[in-house]
Design an enzyme around this catalytic site. Structure first.
Site, PDB file in Angstrom:
ATOM      1  N   CYS A  72     -11.566 -26.659 -25.963  1.00 26.36           N
ATOM      2  CA  CYS A  72     -10.923 -26.012 -24.822  1.00 26.36           C
ATOM      3  C   CYS A  72     -10.460 -27.024 -23.772  1.00 26.36           C
ATOM      4  O   CYS A  72     -10.763 -28.205 -23.843  1.00 26.36           O
ATOM      5  CB  CYS A  72     -11.876 -25.009 -24.192  1.00 26.36           C
ATOM      6  SG  CYS A  72     -13.280 -25.776 -23.368  1.00 26.36           S
ATOM      7  N   ALA A  92     -13.127 -28.965 -21.988  1.00 23.90           N
ATOM      8  CA  ALA A  92     -13.661 -30.049 -22.811  1.00 23.90           C
ATOM      9  C   ALA A  92     -12.800 -31.302 -22.667  1.00 23.90           C
ATOM     10  O   ALA A  92     -13.309 -32.414 -22.571  1.00 23.90           O
ATOM     11  CB  ALA A  92     -13.736 -29.626 -24.274  1.00 23.90           C
ATOM     12  N   ARG A  97     -21.479 -35.738 -25.933  1.00 22.41           N
ATOM     13  CA  ARG A  97     -20.473 -36.753 -26.187  1.00 22.41           C
ATOM     14  C   ARG A  97     -21.181 -38.045 -26.553  1.00 22.41           C
ATOM     15  O   ARG A  97     -22.367 -38.212 -26.347  1.00 22.41           O
ATOM     16  CB  ARG A  97     -19.589 -36.931 -24.963  1.00 22.41           C
ATOM     17  CG  ARG A  97     -18.590 -35.807 -24.855  1.00 22.41           C
ATOM     18  CD  ARG A  97     -17.242 -36.196 -25.343  1.00 22.41           C
ATOM     19  NE  ARG A  97     -16.818 -37.430 -24.728  1.00 22.41           N
ATOM     20  CZ  ARG A  97     -15.652 -37.985 -24.973  1.00 22.41           C
ATOM     21  NH1 ARG A  97     -14.814 -37.419 -25.778  1.00 22.41           N
ATOM     22  NH2 ARG A  97     -15.320 -39.104 -24.396  1.00 22.41           N
ATOM     23  N   HIS A 138      -6.659 -32.911 -20.497  1.00 21.40           N
ATOM     24  CA  HIS A 138      -6.304 -34.321 -20.249  1.00 21.40           C
ATOM     25  C   HIS A 138      -5.312 -34.400 -19.094  1.00 21.40           C
ATOM     26  O   HIS A 138      -5.469 -35.192 -18.177  1.00 21.40           O
ATOM     27  CB  HIS A 138      -5.627 -34.949 -21.468  1.00 21.40           C
ATOM     28  CG  HIS A 138      -6.430 -34.920 -22.724  1.00 21.40           C
ATOM     29  ND1 HIS A 138      -5.852 -34.755 -23.958  1.00 21.40           N
ATOM     30  CD2 HIS A 138      -7.762 -35.043 -22.949  1.00 21.40           C
ATOM     31  CE1 HIS A 138      -6.795 -34.791 -24.890  1.00 21.40           C
ATOM     32  NE2 HIS A 138      -7.961 -34.957 -24.298  1.00 21.40           N
TER      33      HIS A 138
HETATM   34 FE1  CFM Z   1      -7.673 -39.460 -27.418  1.00 18.22          FE
HETATM   35 FE2  CFM Z   1      -8.562 -38.712 -29.546  1.00 18.22          FE
HETATM   36 FE3  CFM Z   1      -8.891 -37.272 -27.334  1.00 18.22          FE
HETATM   37 FE4  CFM Z   1     -10.166 -39.597 -27.646  1.00 18.22          FE
HETATM   38 FE5  CFM Z   1     -12.254 -38.242 -28.665  1.00 18.22          FE
HETATM   39 FE6  CFM Z   1     -10.640 -37.415 -30.538  1.00 18.22          FE
HETATM   40 FE7  CFM Z   1     -10.995 -35.954 -28.386  1.00 18.22          FE
HETATM   41 MO1  CFM Z   1     -12.904 -36.189 -30.179  1.00 18.22          MO
HETATM   42  S1  CFM Z   1      -8.825 -40.645 -28.853  1.00 18.22           S
HETATM   43  S2  CFM Z   1      -9.144 -38.777 -25.970  1.00 18.22           S
HETATM   44  S3  CFM Z   1     -12.263 -40.070 -27.506  1.00 18.22           S
HETATM   45  S4  CFM Z   1      -7.142 -37.651 -28.466  1.00 18.22           S
HETATM   46  S5  CFM Z   1     -12.538 -38.340 -30.738  1.00 18.22           S
HETATM   47  S6  CFM Z   1      -8.879 -38.318 -31.596  1.00 18.22           S
HETATM   48  S7  CFM Z   1     -10.809 -35.303 -30.378  1.00 18.22           S
HETATM   49  S8  CFM Z   1     -12.984 -36.405 -27.899  1.00 18.22           S
HETATM   50  S9  CFM Z   1      -9.705 -35.288 -26.816  1.00 18.22           S
END
Ligand code: CFM
Length: 537
Positions: free
Chosen positions: A59, A62, A93, A192
């Protein structure tokens, strides 16, 4: 199990046949058979998952709280919501952190929550949130508090930003809120963006004292999973490159505040942080380019790009020296392991960047990637940023605030003259990410937002030697007799970034693909007949 080689187009048609017509139509655009290196194929991505389909996605909360802000040790990350949301994001995490002294603030092990109850949902939770801010301040005296909204907060209309402003005034520390309710976007990706916005709005640019040293860079989109950041810090320090700020592996509030003092932004995970890179360029004049420190060859290439940018003879020589030294160790391992891994196959379905980056490591092992896809990547992560102008903004994306960024006249300075920048453009490719598809083989299956059903069908037909995904997939895949390597948490292994990381990865994959246990087990249902059905429509 005999290896069945099925034409990927036929695999796709077989899978689509199982879906109702409307769903098949939608999935059709999200599953591609890659055209090869010069591909101009269009993939559909960053759209809602079809209800009822088992998705890998998480989500918005997250993405904001867990991913971008999670790895920072000295901000109290206060979750406004029911305890379940906090518990889920607490210690689940895998980022590590290393405070300089045992007394340095480090809140990573804590779980800060307002623990909303039914009565707060009915009468509002703002009072409780204020109390929580005061309590956290009293106990920890942190430099900053971040307030993260969970779904109910948005539904009942608590104003976390107003509370943040009021508490900032009252307590005299930096307090900022995030409207990152889980439902705000179609996946973590929205989180993000929301995190990026708040960092630019409330944090970056507050402290004009840069890190001490030469060749100041910020590393964006590296989150210190399994200690990756420690390895990158080691390499950069060895080269004499100063890490001014990290977003956000092993980071501190101070690093964020001084980020605008760097000479260059390098971007690891494009998906999660391209917004900060873009906004900092506009506001402060910091150029950015993409790097990739997953894979020994890519690490060397990325270091060379940084050296090229600074154009300093001493730095260039040092970088070359470090590469020679590190590559010698890498070569020793790869020479021993590669004969055992060559010709093996992998599939990977992770997040929004690793499904691309880790293909490099498999290539170094002589392995091929039969299929890959992102959980929540956008079209630019697949096809490259050149398609950005053609991406239609839908209602879900419009939901997320798009900041209007203006030049900060006092703090802006041009790092590179236009002429110099143009000269470096060819090698450094500023503001560019070429995406995953160009790097994939012709005939490889590219699948966005893979469903559980499709995952089973991939394994059924292609029997890869290793399947890379996360904990939600792990045991389902392993019950099908295929080893699963987690690429979110590394299964407690790692680090996998940089040169030492590559060596660790080679060794782990060697063990995984060459153990015979997976070929020996047979699940009970594999011995019994199954009933299959399909839609007639
Ligand atoms: Fe970038 Fe990722 Fe992500 Fe990531 Fe991650 Fe991920 Fe993620 Mo899991 S590099 S920030 S540290 S997109 S492993 S492939 S899915 S937490 S949101």
């Amino acid at each position: 199990m005999a290896k069945i080689e099925m034409d990927p187009q036929r695999w796709k048609q077989d899978v689509l046949k199982k879906y109702p017509t409307k769903i098949a139509k939608k999935r059709e655009k999200q599953i591609l058979v890659n055209d090869g290196h010069e591909t101009t194929q269009v993939i559909q991505a960053n759209i809602r998952t079809i209800p009822g389909i088992i998705t890998q996605r998480g989500c918005t909360y997250a993405g904001c709280k867990g991913v971008v802000l999670g790895p920072t040790r000295d901000i109290v990350n206060l979750v406004h919501g029911p305890i379940g949301c906090s518990f889920y994001a607490w210690l689940t995490r895998r980022n590590q952190t290393l405070p300089p002294t045992p007394d340095s603030p480090n809140y990573m092990n804590y779980c800060f929550s307002t623990d909303m109850q039914d009565s707060n949902i009915v009468f509002g939770g703002e009072i409780k949130l204020k109390q929580a801010c005061r309590e956290a301040f009293e106990i920890f005296k942190p430099k900053a508090i971040g307030i993260f909204s969970t779904c109910p907060v948005g539904l009942i209309g608590d104003d976390v930003h107003a509370v943040a402003r009021e508490m900032k005034e009252e307590l005299g520390i930096n307090i900022f809120g995030f409207s990152c309710e889980g439902y705000k976007g179609v996946s973590q990706s929205a989180g993000h963006h929301i995190a990026n916005n708040a960092l630019v709005k409330h944090v970056i640019g507050l402290n004009d004292t840069p890190a001490e040293g030469r060749f100041l860079i910020n590393m964006l989109g590296e989150y210190n999973i399994g200690g990756d950041a420690f390895e990158l810090e080691r390499i950069l320090a060895k080269c004499g490159i100063t890490l001014n700020s990290s977003f956000s592996g092993n980071s501190t509030m101070e690093q964020f505040e001084r980020a605008h003092m760097a000479e260059l932004n390098v971007v690891m995970c494009h998906r999660s942080i391209n917004y900060v890179a873009e906004m900092m360029e506009k506001k402060y004049g910091i150029p950015w380019f993409k790097v990739n420190f997953i894979g020994a060859e890519s690490s060397a290439k990325s270091l060379r790009k940084i050296a090229k940018y600074f154009g300093d003879a001493e730095l260039t020589a040092k970088v070359e020296e470090v590469i020679v030294e590190e590559m010698a160790r890498v070569a020793k391992t790869i020479d021993e392991i590669k004969p055992r891994t060559t010709g093996k196959t992998a599939m990977m379905f992770v997040g929004g960047s690793r499904a691309h980056h880790y293909q490099e490591l498999f290539t170094e092992l002589g392995m091929s990637t039969l299929s890959a896809g992102y959980e929540f990547g956008h079209r630019d992560d697949y096809e490259g940023r050149r398609v950005l102008p053609t991406i239609q903004v839908d209602a879900d994306s419009r939901n997320i605030e798009e900041l209007t960024i203006e030049k900060d006249e006092a703090k802006f300075h041009e790092r590179l003259e236009a002429e110099k920048k143009a000269e470096l453009e060819k090698d450094l490719q500023f503001n560019e990410y070429e995406g995953m598809m160009k790097d994939m083989e012709k005939g490889a299956l590219v699948i966005d937002d893979l469903s559980h059903y499709e995952m089973e069908k991939l394994i059924d037909i292609y029997h890869p030697d290793v399947f890379c995904a996360g904990i939600k997939e792990k045991y389902c895949v392993q019950k099908m007799g295929i080893p699963l390597k987690q690429l979110h948490s590394y299964d407690y292994g790692g680090p996998y970034a940089g040169f030492e990381g590559a060596v660790n990865f080679y060794k782990d994959i060697d063990m995984i693909v060459n153990t015979s246990v997976w070929k020996l087990i047979k699940a009970p249902w594999e011995k019994a007949a199954t009933i299959e059905a399909e839609y007639a429509a």
